[in-house]
Design a protein around this motif. Structure first.
Motif, PDB file in Angstrom:
ATOM      1  N   THR A   4       0.690  -1.262  -0.132  1.00  0.00           N
ATOM      2  CA  THR A   4      -0.122  -0.013  -0.026  1.00  0.00           C
ATOM      3  C   THR A   4       0.846   1.239  -0.062  1.00  0.00           C
ATOM      4  OG1 THR A   4      -1.788   0.930   1.131  1.00  0.00           O
ATOM      5  CG2 THR A   4       0.002   0.178   2.397  1.00  0.00           C
ATOM      6  N   THR A  42     -11.218  -9.094   2.522  1.00  0.00           N
ATOM      7  CA  THR A  42     -11.217  -7.788   3.276  1.00  0.00           C
ATOM      8  C   THR A  42      -9.636  -7.923   3.828  1.00  0.00           C
ATOM      9  OG1 THR A  42     -13.672  -8.103   3.835  1.00  0.00           O
ATOM     10  CG2 THR A  42     -12.045  -6.545   5.056  1.00  0.00           C
ATOM     11  N   PHE A  65     -10.176  -2.701   3.611  1.00  0.00           N
ATOM     12  CA  PHE A  65     -10.662  -2.751   2.275  1.00  0.00           C
ATOM     13  C   PHE A  65     -10.959  -4.109   1.556  1.00  0.00           C
ATOM     14  CE2 PHE A  65      -6.560   0.251   1.722  1.00  0.00           C
ATOM     15  CZ  PHE A  65      -7.359   1.223   2.339  1.00  0.00           C
ATOM     16  N   SER A  66     -12.285  -4.031   1.042  1.00  0.00           N
ATOM     17  CA  SER A  66     -12.380  -5.303  -0.101  1.00  0.00           C
ATOM     18  C   SER A  66     -11.574  -5.121  -1.136  1.00  0.00           C
ATOM     19  CB  SER A  66     -13.787  -5.123  -0.341  1.00  0.00           C
ATOM     20  OG  SER A  66     -14.706  -5.197   0.772  1.00  0.00           O
ATOM     21  N   ARG A  67     -10.729  -5.658  -1.374  1.00  0.00           N
ATOM     22  CA  ARG A  67      -9.405  -5.356  -2.133  1.00  0.00           C
ATOM     23  C   ARG A  67      -9.847  -5.424  -3.444  1.00  0.00           C
ATOM     24  NH1 ARG A  67      -3.476  -7.208  -0.814  1.00  0.00           N
ATOM     25  NH2 ARG A  67      -2.925  -5.542  -2.384  1.00  0.00           N
ATOM     26  N   TYR A 103     -16.063  -5.935  -4.631  1.00  0.00           N
ATOM     27  CA  TYR A 103     -16.516  -4.796  -3.655  1.00  0.00           C
ATOM     28  C   TYR A 103     -18.000  -4.603  -3.524  1.00  0.00           C
ATOM     29  CZ  TYR A 103     -16.904  -2.087  -7.968  1.00  0.00           C
ATOM     30  OH  TYR A 103     -16.895  -1.718  -9.310  1.00  0.00           O
ATOM     31  N   LYS A 148      -7.805  -1.691  -9.720  1.00  0.00           N
ATOM     32  CA  LYS A 148      -8.599  -1.266  -8.366  1.00  0.00           C
ATOM     33  C   LYS A 148      -7.658  -0.731  -7.464  1.00  0.00           C
ATOM     34  CE  LYS A 148     -11.880  -1.779  -5.400  1.00  0.00           C
ATOM     35  NZ  LYS A 148     -12.024  -2.941  -4.499  1.00  0.00           N
ATOM     36  N   ASN A 155      -7.849   1.190  -3.722  1.00  0.00           N
ATOM     37  CA  ASN A 155      -8.598   1.124  -2.572  1.00  0.00           C
ATOM     38  C   ASN A 155      -8.156   2.555  -1.589  1.00  0.00           C
ATOM     39  OD1 ASN A 155     -10.112  -1.355  -2.795  1.00  0.00           O
ATOM     40  ND2 ASN A 155      -8.198  -2.232  -2.762  1.00  0.00           N
ATOM     41  N   VAL A 196     -13.629   4.532   3.784  1.00  0.00           N
ATOM     42  CA  VAL A 196     -13.227   3.571   2.799  1.00  0.00           C
ATOM     43  C   VAL A 196     -13.561   3.903   1.540  1.00  0.00           C
ATOM     44  CG1 VAL A 196     -12.750   1.317   2.024  1.00  0.00           C
ATOM     45  CG2 VAL A 196     -12.261   1.681   4.233  1.00  0.00           C
ATOM     46  N   ASN A 207     -13.611   2.807  -2.677  1.00  0.00           N
ATOM     47  CA  ASN A 207     -13.196   1.732  -3.666  1.00  0.00           C
ATOM     48  C   ASN A 207     -13.179   2.444  -5.106  1.00  0.00           C
ATOM     49  OD1 ASN A 207     -13.140  -0.561  -1.757  1.00  0.00           O
ATOM     50  ND2 ASN A 207     -15.363  -0.468  -2.014  1.00  0.00           N
ATOM     51  N   TYR A 215      -3.354   4.844   0.026  1.00  0.00           N
ATOM     52  CA  TYR A 215      -4.157   3.921  -0.909  1.00  0.00           C
ATOM     53  C   TYR A 215      -3.580   2.689  -1.195  1.00  0.00           C
ATOM     54  CZ  TYR A 215      -1.114   5.725  -5.011  1.00  0.00           C
ATOM     55  OH  TYR A 215      -0.131   6.299  -5.612  1.00  0.00           O
TER      56      TYR A 215
END
Length: 608
Positions: free
Chosen positions: A10, A105, A114-116, A119, A404, A406, A479, A481, A527
């Motif tokens: 991240t 998650t 995060f729902s990586r 989502y 994606k 996050n 959070v 997405n 992020y």
């Protein structure tokens, strides 16, 4: 001792300041020393509490399992749950440190979950939710109303949701004609979805490859006849007019379908995003109309076409399924990478799997939740497969234009088309469509990627699950997405391994959002960015394709994953596929896992 690579996935920085850093799995990190130390501690907690209900010792101590599942994604867990509930001994082997695959998650930034990858939830089959009692095992769905928000640069906006009166009022701002047509459009799609339901919840009527007894031949013919008779009955109930419209939807570009229904650019663009999401297709690509249907065929608690957040993130879906599987006796092991399948030299049948650390795991059957490409090109020797089958798998389309991102933010975005407010409003609840005010904008973004370039004005779907789910972020923070298209797997102007190139594209996305919500960039705490190569490396998604292979018409139903092998069985005796690369396809559905488990049980019953 934790390797640094575990917490470099991240990027963290103080608000209003961006900086570059090192690498892991294609990710990039730059953090203050105190934040990095906190992150290390958090990862230690995460790894020590991973969902593990077994160990390698237990795997090796059991002489032979009835079934081994390769990959602990939601479909693999679903298959394991059904098999275990039928009394089989089942082991699930997951390469990563936690289960869930793309439905996972992860707390990459302390306090932000995060729902990586995936989502939103809607496609998870009601039969799976009901039969596996997922509600009892912790699954809690948070319905979104409204479901969609499209801001416009000119100060207008479009809100859509389940309320027909509000939809009419909102669409009327752009076109009275479209406002009147929209309920008919929705009703037609719902009728098409009812037609599709029976196809989703059953295996395909695939040709049987093994030699059958006369009794089994007759049983197989009766089953296929019943399947096609039911399809004919459904087609007759739909009626010729709607059946022709259904075929037109399957074959046509999403742009043609929507142009025939509506005149407003904003409405058409908002709906068109469902036709291209997760693909490298344009709105003008023939067959993109089916993907539009694929993304509205789901439901939440019986409400058709309603997408929901999952409390605790998408990992809660996988956790609930795993709880059912464990309750039935399934053995789930993480950090257990499968190196290859073990095949009997004489019979050519699967005998189990060999782990990367050399541990053999013997079983009667193996179900692979990996992509078809990874299963047959990496885990199975080419000499064990028919040449035609091997070639078809090798040439499957795994292209992806998906990235994606996050984000952890310290405040909600303030859209200039709405009244400013510190509290969440309707515009924050559903999917927020950025950079898609017309279908031509979507097409231009796709053309960039076709030329090897990340889209100059990316197509962005923003969701803010923390507006409804208070368990995934600290109070007052959120959070977010960002599901972004189009980003080619290989860019002609740079490498996704280059931190400066990655940062440049991330800033392009944030700047685009700033056009609609000024000051958004300054709200970012940190992020996590996953490009197609990252999705492949980290989650095993070949080519970064979120569906385990293209959802084009030549890769569906009896042709998924390849022609002649759509029924979850494979040319290798004892090996089955149970992932999204099989019928009915991608998304968090659970249907491939459920259907594959039923085929395995059917085969075991015949052989007993």
């Amino acid at each position: 001792m934790l390797n640094d690579s575990y917490y470099r996935g991240t990027k963290i920085f103080p608000p209003m300041k961006l900086s570059n850093g090192g690498n892991l799995c294609g990710g990039r990190s730059s953090a203050r020393p105190d934040t990095r130390e906190t992150q290390k501690k958090m990862w230690r907690r995460c790894l020590s509490t991973s969902t593990v209900s077994g160990s390698r010792e237990a795997l090796a101590s059991k002489k032979k399992w009835d079934a081994v599942v390769v990959g602990g994604g939601h479909n693999g867990l679903t298959a394991a749950a059904y098999l275990a509930r039928s009394g089989l001994s089942v082991a699930v082997l997951e390469r990563r440190h936690l289960i869930g695959g793309a439905a996972v998650t992860e707390e990459l930034i302390p306090g932000f979950k995060f729902s990586r990858c995936s989502y939103l939830q809607s496609l998870l089959r009601p039969s799976v939710i009901r039969e596996l009692e997922l509600g009892r095992h912790g699954l809690k769905l948070l319905k979104r109303n409204p479901s969609s928000f499209t801001p416009c640069i000119d100060g207008r906006y479009l809100l859509l949701g389940p309320d027909a009166d509000i939809n009419h009022s909102e669409i009327s701002k752009f076109s009275e004609k479209d406002a009147d047509a929209y309920p008919r459009y929705e009703n037609q799609l719902q009728n098409f979805c009812k037609f599709m339901d029976s196809l989703l919840d059953s295996p395909t009527p695939e040709t049987v490859h093994e030699v059958l007894s006369f009794t089994d031949q007759m049983r197989d013919k009766l089953q296929k006849s019943a399947f096609w008779a039911h399809c004919l009955q459904q087609a007759l109930a739909l009626g010729q007019k709607d059946m022709v419209a259904f075929v037109d939807l399957l074959l046509s570009p999403a742009s043609k379908v929507l142009n025939n229904w509506f005149e407003s650019d904003v409405l058409k663009a908002t709906l068109a995003t469902d036709g291209v999401i997760g693909t490298m297709a344009s709105v003008h690509t023939p067959g993109s109309g089916y993907v539009l249907l694929h993304h509205v065929m789901g439901e939440t608690d019986g409400d058709r076409g309603i997408w929901s957040y999952v409390e605790g993130g998408m990992g809660s879906v996988s956790l609930a399924i795993s709880n059912t599987a464990r309750e039935a006796g399934a053995h789930i092991v993480t950090n257990a990478e499968v190196l290859q399948l073990m095949i009997n030299d004489e019979s050519g049948a699967t005998e189990g799997v060999l782990l990367a650390d050399g541990t053999p795991v013997h079983s009667s059957v193996v179900l692979s939740n990996a992509t078809p490409y990874r299963t047959f090109m990496e885990l199975v020797p080419q000499s064990s497969l028919p040449e035609e089958f091997h070639r078809a798998i090798k040439n499957t389309d795994y292209s992806s234009g998906t990235t994606k991102i996050n984000l952890a933010v310290d405040r909600l975005p303030q859209f200039q088309c709405c009244e400013p407010s510190l509290e969440a409003g309707p515009q924050h609840v559903g999917t927020i469509h950025i950079g898609s005010e017309s279908m031509e904008e979507i097409d231009l973004a796709c053309r960039d990627a076709s030329n090897g370039l990340p889209s100059r004005r990316p197509l962005i779907e923003m969701t803010i699950p923390s507006v409804l789910d208070k368990t995934i972020s600290p109070p007052g923070k959120h959070v977010i997405n960002l599901f972004i298209q189009y980003t080619p797997y290989k860019s002609s102007e740079g490498s996704w391994e280059d931190s400066a190139f990655r940062e440049s594209f991330a800033q392009r996305c944030f700047s685009l959002i700033d056009e609609y919500a000024p000051g958004f960039s300054s709200s970012i705490i940190g992020y996590d960015m996953l490009t197609p190569p990252d999705l492949e490396r980290e989650f095993g998604l070949t080519g970064g394709n979120i569906f385990h292979g293209a959802m084009s018409l030549d890769s569906l139903f009896l042709m998924r994953p390849v022609n002649g092998w759509s029924g979850y069985r494979t040319p290798l005796q004892g090996l089955y596929l149970c992932g999204s690369g099989t019928h009915p396809g991608g998304g968090v559905m659970g249907a491939p896992g459920r259907n594959a488990a039923h085929v395995v049980l059917q085969d075991m019953k015949k052989s007993s």
